[in-house]
Design a protein around this motif. Structure first.
Motif, PDB file in Angstrom:
ATOM      1  N   LYS A 438       1.559  -8.727   1.518  1.00  0.00           N
ATOM      2  CA  LYS A 438       2.152  -7.455   1.979  1.00  0.00           C
ATOM      3  C   LYS A 438       3.218  -6.968   1.009  1.00  0.00           C
ATOM      4  O   LYS A 438       3.329  -5.760   0.730  1.00  0.00           O
ATOM      5  N   ARG A 442       3.384  -3.520  -1.289  1.00  0.00           N
ATOM      6  CA  ARG A 442       4.476  -2.563  -1.080  1.00  0.00           C
ATOM      7  C   ARG A 442       5.339  -2.371  -2.325  1.00  0.00           C
ATOM      8  O   ARG A 442       5.786  -1.271  -2.607  1.00  0.00           O
ATOM      9  N   TYR A 443       5.599  -3.457  -3.049  1.00  0.00           N
ATOM     10  CA  TYR A 443       6.476  -3.380  -4.219  1.00  0.00           C
ATOM     11  C   TYR A 443       5.764  -3.942  -5.455  1.00  0.00           C
ATOM     12  O   TYR A 443       6.187  -4.958  -6.017  1.00  0.00           O
TER      13      TYR A 443
END
Length: 514
Positions: A438, A442-443
């Motif tokens: 995750k 996201r980053y």
């Protein structure tokens, strides 16, 4: 208060029997309180049952139940105690006496409704099964009220009982399904089954020539049992099942809290084993479960499936439990994960493939695609499970790990990091990898920096990986905002220069020396 009432009536010249009748207590209790002073009675009520008794340990439970539900019988209280304390060993007569004493001391009156039944001759083994339906209203765990529907069966000779519950009114198909489950429970059927004049079963008596509903008539033709339909307003002809329905309502369901139908049915089955079929029957003076072992040998065997349904292009249905299994011939068979749905009817169609009854075929619809196939087990009480019916294992943990490694520039460092996590959290490595995945999504621009930081600080935990990513993202956003604000201010006032003073000027102002 009991002491005061007894002495008041005694001063008014009431006889002992009259006082006992007026206050609904026993005459020995009247004598006992008349022989006490007020202080002695006060001390006695603090230990109301005289010398210490085994049930004193459960007195708070019993008193609380009687105060909230005054109509409870000692038998139901006994069952509730056994449910909470399975190792409790105490006689039923002891329980009755203890509950009676508590009722007298605390003046908790029980309302009793008397109904008269006509005695019927005892039925021979394997002769008769009686069936009836009931409805109850139950409190739910979220303090609401729900209406529950149940069907009850009882063998007329042994009094062996069976019940099944559902949250919606019974249809004829529901009734047939429950009959099949009851036959599996009993291990066979009786020659005759007794019913009330219910519209699920019959259309009309027609002066003794019974007219059954089309679906139920087909079922009777297949199972070949005789139907005895009671006359209207004649409950005595099926008094046994009337008592069972009353017993189920009064002993099992009364004041019990409902959570979900699977749990409710499981608790009902436990109640049958613990109380419903275990306690000595007041008429036969025998335990139904023990007599049933003999009567079972006189029941007619039934085939596993209904041939008339398959010839009518239908399959028999089974309910899917919340653990994604169905019951068939005393065993549980798995269906794919997600078959059970909270707000669905949760029915599947089953059939036996080949004449040798070797394979159980399960479908969502009568003519739909096959969702599961199992070899039929000849044992009982087994779980037959296809490993593909559990969570999706098409992507293994190792493959998942390699997929994560591919996102990092330094894949050697990434391999070292994820291997260390696997060693530290072998049972939770998939959960750890899911968290890291995750963060990667996201980053993506920060993951290499986060990896380096985690390896430097020896933080081998996905939660630390996530927290560092969040922190770096915050730092990345914060300075940009400050720089943005400075750029918007500086062009307008960039020509202004602040004046400066020497250090001696500040020292003079503060009163110091240069």
């Amino acid at each position: 208060m009991l002491y005061i009432k007894i002495h008041e009536l005694h001063k008014r010249k009431f006889k002992i029997a009259q006082i006992a009748k007026e206050l609904k207590i026993s005459r020995p209790t009247v004598y006992k309180y008349l022989g006490m002073t007020f202080e002695e009675a006060k001390t006695y009520t603090e230990q109301p049952l005289g010398k210490k008794k085994k049930l004193d340990l459960y007195k708070d439970w019993i008193l609380a139940w009687l105060e909230e539900y005054p109509h409870l019988s000692s038998a139901q209280i006994y069952d509730w105690l056994l449910e909470r304390y399975p190792d409790l060993l105490v006689g039923e007569s002891t329980m009755r006496a203890y509950v009676k004493d508590i009722r007298e001391v605390y003046q908790i009156e029980k309302e009793v409704t008397v109904r008269q039944y006509e005695a019927v001759p005892e039925q021979p083994m394997g002769k008769q099964l009686q069936v009836d339906w009931g409805i109850t209203r139950q409190k739910t765990t979220d303090n609401k009220e729900i209406k529950l529907y149940f069907i009850a069966f009882v063998l007329a000779h042994s009094r062996q009982k069976y019940t099944e519950w559902q949250t919606h009114p019974f249809t004829t198909r529901d009734a047939i399904r429950c009959h099949e489950n009851a036959f599996q429970f009993y291990g066979g059927r009786t020659e005759e089954i007794v019913y009330d004049q219910d519209n699920l079963i019959a259309v009309s008596e027609n002066a003794g020539q019974l007219l059954l509903t089309t679906e139920f008539q087909s079922y009777v033709n297949e199972r070949k049992f005789n139907v005895y339909l009671c006359r209207r307003a004649d409950p005595e002809s099926k008094g046994m099942i009337e008592n069972v329905v009353k017993y189920v309502k009064g002993n099992f369901s009364d004041s019990r809290v409902f959570s979900d139908i699977e749990d409710w049915n499981e608790r009902a089955r436990q109640w049958l084993v613990r109380t419903g079929n275990h306690k000595v029957h007041q008429t036969t003076k025998k335990r139904p479960a023990e007599v049933f072992l003999l009567e079972k040998q006189h029941l007619q065997p039934v085939s596993s499936l209904l041939s008339y349904e398959s010839t009518n292009n239908q399959s028999i249905t089974r309910s899917v439990s919340k653990d994604n299994t169905i019951r068939y011939k005393s065993n549980r068979y798995s269906v794919p994960l997600g078959t059970y749905q909270t707000m669905s009817e949760n029915l599947v169609w089953i059939e036996v493939k080949d004449e040798d009854y070797q394979t159980l075929v399960i479908r969502r619809e009568a003519k739909g695609d096959v969702i599961a196939e199992h070899m039929i087990s000849l044992e009982k009480g087994k779980l037959i499970q296809n490993r593909h019916h559990t969570r999706d294992r098409s992507k293994g943990v190792e493959e998942f790990k390699q997929h994560l490694i591919s996102y990092f520039e330094d894949q050697i460092q990434a391999t070292t990091y994820l291997d260390e996590i696997s060693q530290r959290y072998p049972r939770y490595r998939r959960d750890q990898f899911v968290i890291i995945n995750k963060i990667i999504q996201r980053y993506p621009a920060l993951i290499d920096t986060v990896l380096t930081k985690c390896l430097t600080e020896k933080l081998y935990n996905a939660n630390d990986f996530r927290d560092i990513a969040h922190h770096l993202d915050t730092l990345r956003d914060g300075p940009n905002e400050e720089v943005q604000s400075l750029h918007t201010i500086l062009p307008k006032h960039s020509h202004i220069k602040a004046s400066t003073r020497s250090l001696n000027a500040y020292t003079s102002i503060l009163g110091g020396r240069s």
